[in-house]
Design an enzyme around this catalytic site. Structure first.
Site, short mmCIF file in Angstrom:
data_model
loop_
_atom_site.label_atom_id
_atom_site.label_comp_id
_atom_site.label_asym_id
_atom_site.label_seq_id
_atom_site.Cartn_x
_atom_site.Cartn_y
_atom_site.Cartn_z
CE LYS A 1 -1.91 2.06 4.81
NZ LYS A 1 -1.14 0.90 5.30
CB SER B 1 -0.95 0.03 1.21
OG SER B 1 -0.25 0.36 2.38
#
Length: 231
Positions: free
Chosen positions: A190, A152
């Site tokens: 993230k 991701s």
């Protein structure tokens, strides 16, 4: 002499590196310069390479290195006390040589296992192993390492199997890549975005959705300062 856009991009890359320790993604550079496509960024980077201002390290995470700045930009460059480091060549050979010449050239960090750069995984509580890295790769502070699992964050140059070097801390600026603990259960790597009373955890892959939480549900466990990739 650089064009205005070349100058803007070079200064942006330098500031991003000094602030986060990582080079910006092509999407971030495109947005920062208000360009319509990433092809314009590729052309600008190529021109900066040809003129000796920038170096691109192929097959390496966070692969941009600012070699020099125009005199006007260098004079305004803030002293952040942090300079990004790039590992070149064969890591193992260099580290062995460094240990023989200077024991202080290598440091040992706890390796806490795999962290999701995809779907979050159960929070890691005990370190499973240790990793030795060049001391020059990190600055002051307490650090630990995590192995990246998932895809991701690929557009930020973070690949499955990379080892992320994290500077431990409970605060981070918006836009920095962090280890985030969600509800004291899930942990993920993230990009952090502050949105009023909410915190957004932003992937760097269009296949994944941005996750938004009330700020009190997300705790910063550290921020990314370096990546190590084995070949």
């Amino acid at each position: 002499m650089l064009t205005r856009k070349q100058h803007e991009l070079l200064v942006y890359i330098d500031q991003h590196l000094r602030r986060t320790g990582c080079s910006p993604s092509f999407e971030e550079m495109k947005e920062a310069l208000d360009l319509k496509s990433k092809s314009g960024i590729h052309r600008l980077i190529g021109a900066l390479e040809e003129r000796g201002f920038l170096r691109r390290h192929k097959h390496r995470a966070r692969a941009l290195e600012v070699l020099r700045l125009p005199s006007d930009a260098a004079a305004d460059r803030p002293d952040t006390g942090f300079a990004p480091n790039v590992i070149r060549g064969d890591f193992t050979a260099r580290l062995q040589g460094a240990r023989a010449a200077d024991p202080a050239a290598a440091i040992t960090l706890p390796l806490y296992g795999r962290i999701a750069a995809g779907q979050p995984i159960e929070a890691l509580r005990e370190h499973q192993a240790e990793i030795e890295i060049p001391a020059s790769l990190v600055g002051p502070g307490e650090h630990y390492a995590l192995e990246v699992a998932g895809d991701s964050m690929v557009d930020a140059g973070i690949l499955d199997g990379d080892t992320a070097i994290i500077r431990r801390g409970e605060t981070a600026e918006t836009g920095q890549i962090v280890v985030a603990l969600i509800d004291d259960v899930e942990v993920t790597l993230k990009r952090l975005r502050r949105r009023g009373n909410s915190t957004a955890l932003e992937p760097a892959n269009p296949r994944y959705e941005i996750r938004i939480f009330p700020a009190e549900r997300v705790k910063v466990q550290g921020r990314l300062v370096a990546l190590f990739r084995r070949y």
